[in-house]
Scaffold this motif. Structure first.
Motif, PDB file in Angstrom:
ATOM      1  N   LYS A 205      56.695  50.774  37.248  1.00 15.44           N
ATOM      2  CA  LYS A 205      57.039  49.840  36.410  1.00 15.44           C
ATOM      3  C   LYS A 205      56.723  48.517  37.193  1.00 15.44           C
ATOM      4  N   THR A 206      56.411  47.490  36.811  1.00 16.90           N
ATOM      5  CA  THR A 206      55.957  46.073  37.367  1.00 16.90           C
ATOM      6  C   THR A 206      57.094  45.899  38.470  1.00 16.90           C
ATOM      7  N   GLU A 207      58.428  45.904  38.075  1.00 17.78           N
ATOM      8  CA  GLU A 207      59.332  45.173  38.755  1.00 17.78           C
ATOM      9  C   GLU A 207      59.629  46.043  40.049  1.00 17.78           C
ATOM     10  N   GLU A 208      59.074  47.323  40.314  1.00 17.91           N
ATOM     11  CA  GLU A 208      59.180  48.092  41.348  1.00 17.91           C
ATOM     12  C   GLU A 208      58.091  47.774  42.404  1.00 17.91           C
ATOM     13  N   LEU A 209      56.918  47.013  42.113  1.00 14.84           N
ATOM     14  CA  LEU A 209      56.004  46.734  42.797  1.00 14.84           C
ATOM     15  C   LEU A 209      56.219  45.602  43.962  1.00 14.84           C
ATOM     16  N   SER A 210      55.381  45.406  44.903  1.00 10.90           N
ATOM     17  CA  SER A 210      55.512  44.424  45.693  1.00 10.90           C
ATOM     18  C   SER A 210      54.833  43.104  45.136  1.00 10.90           C
ATOM     19  N   LYS A 211      54.917  41.922  45.564  1.00 14.37           N
ATOM     20  CA  LYS A 211      54.577  40.951  44.992  1.00 14.37           C
ATOM     21  C   LYS A 211      52.912  40.691  45.017  1.00 14.37           C
ATOM     22  N   GLY A 212      52.310  41.304  46.236  1.00 19.57           N
ATOM     23  CA  GLY A 212      50.966  41.348  46.521  1.00 19.57           C
ATOM     24  C   GLY A 212      50.455  42.165  45.331  1.00 19.57           C
ATOM     25  N   MET A 213      51.067  43.411  45.063  1.00 19.16           N
ATOM     26  CA  MET A 213      50.611  44.431  44.418  1.00 19.16           C
ATOM     27  C   MET A 213      50.430  43.907  42.833  1.00 19.16           C
ATOM     28  N   GLN A 214      51.722  43.247  42.531  1.00 13.26           N
ATOM     29  CA  GLN A 214      51.793  42.574  41.318  1.00 13.26           C
ATOM     30  C   GLN A 214      50.653  41.527  41.042  1.00 13.26           C
ATOM     31  N   GLN A 215      50.162  40.765  42.151  1.00 13.20           N
ATOM     32  CA  GLN A 215      49.361  39.788  41.985  1.00 13.20           C
ATOM     33  C   GLN A 215      47.798  40.602  41.640  1.00 13.20           C
ATOM     34  N   LYS A 216      47.730  41.667  42.308  1.00 13.53           N
ATOM     35  CA  LYS A 216      46.454  42.394  42.173  1.00 13.53           C
ATOM     36  C   LYS A 216      46.346  42.824  40.592  1.00 13.53           C
ATOM     37  N   ILE A 217      47.572  43.525  39.951  1.00 12.73           N
ATOM     38  CA  ILE A 217      47.597  43.775  38.683  1.00 12.73           C
ATOM     39  C   ILE A 217      47.252  42.669  37.784  1.00 12.73           C
ATOM     40  N   GLN A 218      47.853  41.748  37.928  1.00 12.85           N
ATOM     41  CA  GLN A 218      47.535  40.399  37.340  1.00 12.85           C
ATOM     42  C   GLN A 218      46.133  39.949  37.392  1.00 12.85           C
ATOM     43  N   PHE A 219      45.577  40.207  38.559  1.00 18.45           N
ATOM     44  CA  PHE A 219      44.279  39.829  38.681  1.00 18.45           C
ATOM     45  C   PHE A 219      43.269  40.845  37.686  1.00 18.45           C
ATOM     46  N   ILE A 220      43.593  42.167  37.739  1.00 16.31           N
ATOM     47  CA  ILE A 220      43.047  43.292  36.580  1.00 16.31           C
ATOM     48  C   ILE A 220      43.196  42.832  35.464  1.00 16.31           C
ATOM     49  N   ALA A 221      44.262  42.472  34.909  1.00 18.86           N
ATOM     50  CA  ALA A 221      44.766  42.176  33.473  1.00 18.86           C
ATOM     51  C   ALA A 221      43.550  40.860  33.270  1.00 18.86           C
ATOM     52  N   THR A 222      43.411  40.071  34.006  1.00 13.89           N
ATOM     53  CA  THR A 222      42.749  38.911  33.818  1.00 13.89           C
ATOM     54  C   THR A 222      41.290  39.163  33.483  1.00 13.89           C
ATOM     55  N   LEU A 223      40.633  40.327  34.276  1.00 14.41           N
ATOM     56  CA  LEU A 223      39.400  40.686  34.296  1.00 14.41           C
ATOM     57  C   LEU A 223      38.982  41.782  33.434  1.00 14.41           C
ATOM     58  N   LEU A 224      40.034  42.423  32.825  1.00 11.67           N
ATOM     59  CA  LEU A 224      39.856  43.757  32.297  1.00 11.67           C
ATOM     60  C   LEU A 224      38.833  43.878  31.048  1.00 11.67           C
ATOM     61  N   HIS A 225      38.756  42.640  30.278  1.00  9.22           N
ATOM     62  CA  HIS A 225      37.835  42.376  29.141  1.00  9.22           C
ATOM     63  C   HIS A 225      36.670  41.854  29.515  1.00  9.22           C
ATOM     64  N   GLU A 226      36.385  41.702  30.650  1.00  9.82           N
ATOM     65  CA  GLU A 226      34.990  41.451  31.281  1.00  9.82           C
ATOM     66  C   GLU A 226      34.633  39.691  30.586  1.00  9.82           C
ATOM     67  N   PRO A 227      35.487  38.949  31.160  1.00  7.88           N
ATOM     68  CA  PRO A 227      35.436  37.674  30.331  1.00  7.88           C
ATOM     69  C   PRO A 227      34.312  36.865  31.106  1.00  7.88           C
ATOM     70  N   GLN A 228      33.607  35.991  30.261  1.00  2.00           N
ATOM     71  CA  GLN A 228      32.461  35.307  30.795  1.00  2.00           C
ATOM     72  C   GLN A 228      33.072  34.211  31.528  1.00  2.00           C
ATOM     73  N   LEU A 229      34.261  33.701  31.081  1.00  2.00           N
ATOM     74  CA  LEU A 229      35.024  32.404  31.901  1.00  2.00           C
ATOM     75  C   LEU A 229      36.163  32.816  32.626  1.00  2.00           C
ATOM     76  N   ILE A 230      36.356  32.864  33.815  1.00  2.00           N
ATOM     77  CA  ILE A 230      37.406  33.330  34.525  1.00  2.00           C
ATOM     78  C   ILE A 230      38.019  32.067  35.024  1.00  2.00           C
ATOM     79  N   ILE A 231      39.143  31.851  34.868  1.00  2.00           N
ATOM     80  CA  ILE A 231      40.174  30.978  35.141  1.00  2.00           C
ATOM     81  C   ILE A 231      41.202  31.234  35.970  1.00  2.00           C
ATOM     82  N   MET A 232      41.444  30.867  37.332  1.00  2.00           N
ATOM     83  CA  MET A 232      42.325  31.350  38.106  1.00  2.00           C
ATOM     84  C   MET A 232      43.131  30.293  38.830  1.00  2.00           C
ATOM     85  N   ASP A 233      44.381  30.168  38.460  1.00  3.74           N
ATOM     86  CA  ASP A 233      45.022  29.031  39.137  1.00  3.74           C
ATOM     87  C   ASP A 233      45.896  29.513  40.590  1.00  3.74           C
TER      88      ASP A 233
END
Lengths: 301, 417
Positions: free
Chosen positions: A129-157
């Protein structure tokens, strides 16, 4: 070829405060774009208007050459500054859900999620579960979630905040690869060293206004080569030379800022006359210096 | 659009079905009702009154009459000893019997000077309960009256006729038809359904508010809003939570139908749903008003969740969700008794009250068709309005950090979005 994102004289205010004023920018395909500015300058407001979370009061936003529409969002990947994942959902379920929302089929999303987790070295987290992960890992998951659908425009704050150097480099390399594949990447940050290394073009915002924008080389070439690092043995009598606006003295070397249009070569000759020069380095200001100079050292807000 | 709505609904549904709360409420609510019924029933039986007793008097005929009368009563004792005449020794023996708990107590009946009514005393080790006392009073009174009637020359057969119980048959006009009414049970079904409606609307209204707040505090919603519109999000959320609620209702209904047809229920005098006072059309109306109420309060919950910043504030605001429901339930007896009064009609047309009040009116006396139609239209309209509003507030909620918005602030935000 039209720009992937084009913002044309966009303004937005909340209450009495203007968040963004008359901002224009272009993001080309296959480029990395840095959106810079102190906290509260309007970076996040700008991004939100770009992807339709809020609408501009005036001005025009064009995505993929067309006026903004929700349909365009399936070609955009957005990672907000404040990461958001469902805490009680398992990693794979979460990635599949977010992938499906962007139009992937469930098996497709699952396959891609596994590949990405392997690539970013977090395969062991896939059934947690997400809540069991470290912050760094959660961030990587977030990163993957952003890129999963192969977007042409990637926006990262602020994509690298909270990551250790090893993982920051891993994500950086991934972004460079995606850029080289022809995607456009926009990221906002106040880490100038990263911007200087990664970005092809930048837009510096201060108090809602674009104060500096353009290609990285072009922006920097607007500034005079007025930074000197001078390493020497002997006396430092040359520091009274009229070309010097200010200097900082360290053991064995000085860092000098020259006056406008000063003659650097004359300084070198004077210095060489009274001491032995082992290094004389004339450079344009770093982006960080440009940043501080432009926003006047005010990074509060 | 539709695909995304369903995806979001599916996620919400699965998250709820898998949660512990769902499991606990689904199992515990019927269990709790079962326990209540069982213990309530047992408690009822314990009010049997006195089981072992004695009657002592100098008048053997009166003693026999009282005994007969007691044994014919509803709370008949299992054992009644007759002691005549009431000698001092006899009374002492009875006192010992009471002390030794062989009998619970004895009735001492002595003629009172100058009065027809005798002096009656109940002697026991413990205080007598209310039912037993009235039962004994009634028995003695009946015995005395019977004796007096016989003494005045009425034939025993005529006395029996006179003293026999009156059979009161209750009928009821329901939805224009005169039907046999069981005064205790006629509204039991309606009550049960109203409580289910009340309970689930309450649970899921607050539940959806929580889920919205969670998305806000975990900031997932900014990611979601970059993919789908807030209308789709809200609609999906409502459908998912609604489906979870329906699942629970279906499970409970299945249990109820199963119970109503079971031998256990038969032993309690219940044969099928009909004897619970629930009719077919009532069940259909129940489903309709359940769903509408459900969506209305879920929408309200979502709107409230969108305006607050943390879990704790949901607690404070849940009062806002609950109060119309509480008012409805408090008004239950009034509306059931006066289904066509102006208050009942007016309340049944005000959306927050419609689900329960209109359903009550239907159970009590079928309202005119136009009123039902109007209530349904108003409900559907306000559900739509709720969802629309919740979606707007949810969207501008992105801009909120840490503090709750005041109403004027929110109204201004609605313009921004």
């Amino acid at each position: 070829m039209p720009a992937l994102v084009e913002m044309d004289h966009v303004s937005k205010s909340y209450e009495e405060k203007a968040a963004v004023r008359d901002l224009s920018l272009r993001i080309e395909a296959g480029s990395m774009f840095g959106l810079l500015g102190p906290n509260g300058a309007g970076k996040t407001s700008t991004i939100r208007m770009m992807i339709g979370i809020t609408r501009p009061d005036s001005g025009r936003v064009t995505l993929f050459g067309e006026p903004f529409s929700n349909a365009a969002l399936s070609r955009v990947g957005y990672m907000p500054e404040e990461r958001g994942l469902y805490r009680r959902m398992k990693v794979l379920e979460q990635l599949v859900f977010l992938g499906e929302l962007r139009g992937l089929s469930a098996p497709d999303a699952s396959r891609r999620a596994r590949t990405w987790c392997e690539r970013l070295q977090i395969s062991e987290a896939i059934d947690k579960k997400t809540e069991e992960l470290s912050k760094g890992m959660q961030q990587k998951i977030q990163f993957i979630a952003t890129l999963l659908h192969e977007p042409q425009l990637i926006i990262m704050d602020e994509p690298f905040s909270g990551l250790d150097p090893v993982n920051a480099v891993l994500l950086q390399d991934t972004l460079i690869e995606l850029r080289n594949q022809g995607n456009a990447i926009l990221f906002s940050t106040h880490r100038m060293d990263q911007v200087e290394k990664l970005c092809d073009s930048i837009c510096l915002i201060n108090r809602g206004e674009a104060v500096l924008s353009g290609g990285m080389r072009e922006v920097k070439s607007r500034y005079e080569r007025n930074r000197v690092v001078l390493q020497f043995e002997g006396t430092n009598g040359f520091l009274h030379h009229p070309a010097i606006a200010e200097y900082k003295s360290y053991a064995g070397h000085v860092e000098i800022r020259l006056k406008p249009h000063a003659d650097a070569q004359d300084l070198l000759r004077t210095a060489a006359a009274c001491s032995t020069i082992t290094r004389f380095d004339l450079a344009e200001p770093s982006l960080e210096e440009i940043f501080i100079q432009t926003v006047g050292g005010r990074t509060d807000a | 659009m539709l695909r995304n709505t369903l995806l979001i609904a599916k996620r919400e549904y699965l998250e709820r079905i898998r949660s512990k709360v769902f499991l606990v409420t689904t199992v515990l609510v019927p269990l709790g009702v079962g326990v209540l019924v069982t213990f309530g029933g047992a408690g009822g039986r314990r009010l049997e009154g006195v089981r072992r007793m004695a009657i002592v008097s100098n008048d053997p005929a009166l003693v026999q009459a009282v005994k007969a009368s007691l044994e014919a009563g509803e709370l008949a004792p299992k054992y009644v000893e007759v002691a005549t005449p009431a000698t001092r020794a006899e009374l002492q023996r009875l006192n010992q019997e009471v002390t030794a708990h062989r009998i619970e107590g004895y009735l001492s009946i002595a003629p009172a000077a100058g009065q027809v009514e005798p002096l009656v005393t109940w002697v026991s080790a413990s205080a007598v309960n209310f039912l037993s006392k009235s039962e004994m009073e009634e028995a003695v009174r009946a015995a005395v009256v019977r004796q007096q009637l016989l003494e005045r020359g009425l034939p025993p057969g005529a006395v029996d006729d006179l003293m026999g119980p009156v059979a009161l048959k209750t009928m009821q006009i329901r939805n224009g038809e005169v039907v046999a009414a069981n005064s205790e049970r006629s509204f039991m079904g309606a009550y049960a359904l109203i409580l289910v409606l009340y309970g689930s609307v309450l649970i899921y209204g607050v539940n959806i508010a929580r889920s919205v707040v969670e998305e806000k505090t975990s900031r997932v919603f900014e990611v979601l809003l970059s993919m789908v519109s807030s209308d789709v999000l809200m609609l999906g959320k409502l459908l998912g939570v609604g489906a979870a609620g329906l699942t629970q209702i279906v499970i409970w209904s299945a249990l109820l139908v199963f119970y109503a047809g079971s031998t256990l229920a038969a032993s309690e005098g219940i044969h099928g749903l009909g004897s619970l006072g629930i009719t077919g059309p009532e069940l259909v109306y129940f489903a309709v008003f359940f769903l509408l109420g459900y969506f209305f309060y879920s929408g309200l919950g979502a709107a409230i969740g969108s305006t607050v910043s943390g879990e704790q504030e949901v607690q404070q605001f849940s009062l806002l969700i609950v109060s119309p429901l509480v008012v409805s339930v408090v008004l239950l007896p009034f509306v059931l008794g006066n289904p066509s009064s102006l208050t009942s009609v007016a309340l049944s047309l005000i959306p927050p009250f419609t689900p329960i009040i209109m359903y009550m009116r239907i159970c009590s006396q079928m309202p005119p068709a136009w009123q039902i139609a109007l209530a349904l239209a108003l409900m559907v309209g306000s559900v739509w309005g709720m969802v629309w509003l919740a979606a707007r507030i949810y969207r501008v909620g992105v801009l909120m950090y840490g503090k709750r918005a005041t109403i004027p602030e929110m109204l201004r935000w609605l313009r921004y979005s």
